[in-house]
Write a protein that holds these residues in place. Structure first.
Motif, PDB file in Angstrom:
ATOM      1  N   VAL A 136      -8.537   3.406  -3.874  1.00  0.00           N
ATOM      2  CA  VAL A 136      -9.281   3.238  -5.128  1.00  0.00           C
ATOM      3  C   VAL A 136      -8.687   4.144  -6.216  1.00  0.00           C
ATOM      4  N   GLU A 153      -1.286  -6.817   7.603  1.00  0.00           N
ATOM      5  CA  GLU A 153      -2.223  -7.562   8.442  1.00  0.00           C
ATOM      6  C   GLU A 153      -3.677  -7.387   8.011  1.00  0.00           C
ATOM      7  N   TYR A 154      -3.937  -6.448   7.084  1.00  0.00           N
ATOM      8  CA  TYR A 154      -5.309  -6.229   6.625  1.00  0.00           C
ATOM      9  C   TYR A 154      -5.618  -6.940   5.313  1.00  0.00           C
ATOM     10  N   ARG A 205      -3.441   9.037  -2.094  1.00  0.00           N
ATOM     11  CA  ARG A 205      -3.544   8.391  -0.787  1.00  0.00           C
ATOM     12  C   ARG A 205      -4.665   7.351  -0.776  1.00  0.00           C
ATOM     13  N   ASN A 206      -5.775   7.684  -1.408  1.00  0.00           N
ATOM     14  CA  ASN A 206      -6.939   6.787  -1.414  1.00  0.00           C
ATOM     15  C   ASN A 206      -6.656   5.565  -2.289  1.00  0.00           C
ATOM     16  N   ASP A 225       0.811  -1.219   0.000  1.00  0.00           N
ATOM     17  CA  ASP A 225       0.000   0.000   0.000  1.00  0.00           C
ATOM     18  C   ASP A 225       0.846   1.271   0.000  1.00  0.00           C
ATOM     19  N   ARG A 235      -1.813  -5.189   1.933  1.00  0.00           N
ATOM     20  CA  ARG A 235      -2.042  -4.291   3.052  1.00  0.00           C
ATOM     21  C   ARG A 235      -1.636  -4.929   4.384  1.00  0.00           C
TER      22      ARG A 235
END
Lengths: 302, 302
Positions: A184, A204-205, A181-182, A171, A202
């Motif tokens: 999408v 751990e996500y 930053r976003n 990321d 991402r």
């Protein structure tokens, strides 16, 4: 179908809040190859020094990894030492010795030039392009990169991305490369650079995949203890490309399942130092965790 | 089945990188009630001042929210002003005036005491317990809390948690309350405090639910623009409890679907300032985004 990977083989000395390990087998191409070898035959193109132990060569060969493209050169194998913080998303590099990797120039044996599944692990984008120049007609090409090349070799990297199908990136790198930053908006910019799929890791996500017309997000497997995050991204890529090659399905469903297999492999590698966990891993354990992943994410599951 | 919620009603002045709004209708009970009202009848217990506009009272009533437990008292409605950073996970409080909320003491009308679905939004845990004392035999009790009570009123909070079925908190609060950084270990500690379900909200990364025997993780809906994150957590809780009450299914499948509906509602509310987006939202738009969520997360989807 077999998979061609080009990248680094290193020794890593790693310190985490859970302990440390000295000169463990590492490097992006190594993590990738070992992970992918659970799914399909792998041809590894990389370079090591004369100090590279016979035992590790044997380990890789026993995993079915074709080492005919591995250059053994006079000098020492690359070395990295790092220390993770209590928050293991942060780490400091304590030492970096490129050694024989410093002037690595990938050369594909004739037997490798027809490769259909190709992964360009994180190296200089000019070298990644040089690999593509040597290939006849690759079918599925994935690549990774890092901040160093995004800031220092952007033009080379953009030339490469116009020739790559699947970008696998974390990321922070996605934000840096896209200027957004976003997630999408970042993905949309990255898709405009060439790749028809962008996979953003991402940590751990989990992972989120974008194409022009679809989005797929999968969480990371929730683990009670992460011993060592080193190589998790490359192991993800290995499981992902491995499953793509095994299934032969690079449509939406095939890609989604491959992302889950990549996530499965990453969830294993962080359970022990370096790639120790992969040394004892079994196909049964992989399938078991794949089913756990399905249950973890299935909205209608019970 | 109807839902009882107890919490705050505030006016919020909010500044984000996308603009600002003055004295918008806010407060945890408000966001919760409006979101839940798309699924089931809601009874709101809270307090406002004499300055609370008739038009907002009408808006809530038109959403089918029972306001017979709303105390209108002499004085002014609570007020909060805050400014979000470029990274909207961070915000500064610029002003806080509790006003009539300062000595709010929830009193349930007789008609509210048989409630089966109860949500204790973030207020002093002694007041949350006081609500439970007034209930006959609630079936599903959810609660939220915040750092202020975790550090300042831990004993009261732990007493409350022993009486609550579902704890809904964010990741930072989960770490603080459990003393564990790792989300799996944190959840295990929180389950040991009483709740049989712990839902941890992870902002842009979604929600992860733990019980003693299951884990379910769902990503947040990927949005190109988050205008204002205020109230997202309370809106999530409203959609979640609302769907539980609508379906009557609080088994694993019912909970998972309710978590997705909560995520759907949260994904809408951040698209505009305050709760503006909820004012124009339709059941059709909710169902449409629910299906998008299924497609976003379905491993075998195409």
């Amino acid at each position: 179908m077999s998979i061609l990977v080009v990248g680094s083989v290193f020794f890593d000395s790693i310190e985490t809040p859970h302990g440390k390990v000295e000169r463990a087998l590492g490097g992006a191409a190594t993590y990738f190859s070992v992970a992918a070898s659970f799914f399909a035959p792998v041809k590894m193109v990389a370079t090591v020094g004369e100090d590279f132990p016979r035992s590790e060569m044997d380990f890789l060969a026993q995993r079915g990894i074709d080492l005919s493209g591995l250059q053994v050169r006079s000098g020492r194998t690359g070395f990295w030492a790092g220390r993770y913080h209590e928050d293991m998303n942060q780490r400091d590099t304590l030492d970096l010795q490129l050694n024989v990797f410093a002037d690595f120039r990938p050369e594909l044996p004739a037997s490798h030039r027809g490769a259909q599944y190709v992964f360009l692990a994180n190296i200089d984008p000019r070298l990644q392009s040089l690999v593509l120049d040597q290939l006849a007609a690759p079918g599925v090409v994935g690549c990774d990169t890092m901040n160093h090349w995004i800031t220092g070799s952007r033009a080379d990297l953009e030339r490469l991305l116009s020739r790559v199908g699947i970008l696998v990136i974390n990321d922070e790198e996605a934000r840096l490369l896209s200027g957004e930053r976003n997630v999408v908006r970042a993905a949309r910019r990255l898709l405009a650079m060439g790749p028809h799929r962008v996979l953003i890791k991402r940590g751990e996500y989990g992972v989120i995949q974008f194409s022009a017309h679809s989005v797929f997000a999968v969480p990371a497997f929730p683990l009670e203890e992460v011993f060592d995050p080193t190589g998790a991204g490359d192991t993800f890529a290995g499981g992902f490309m491995g499953e793509l090659a095994r299934s032969g399905d690079s449509g939406e469903t095939g890609l989604r399942r491959a992302i889950v297999y990549g996530s499965v492999m990453a969830s294993f590698v962080v359970e022990d130092f370096g790639m120790n966990r992969l040394r004892t891993l079994t196909p049964e354990a992989i399938e078991h965790r794949y089913r756990q992943f399905v249950s973890l994410t299935d909205i209608d599951g019970a």
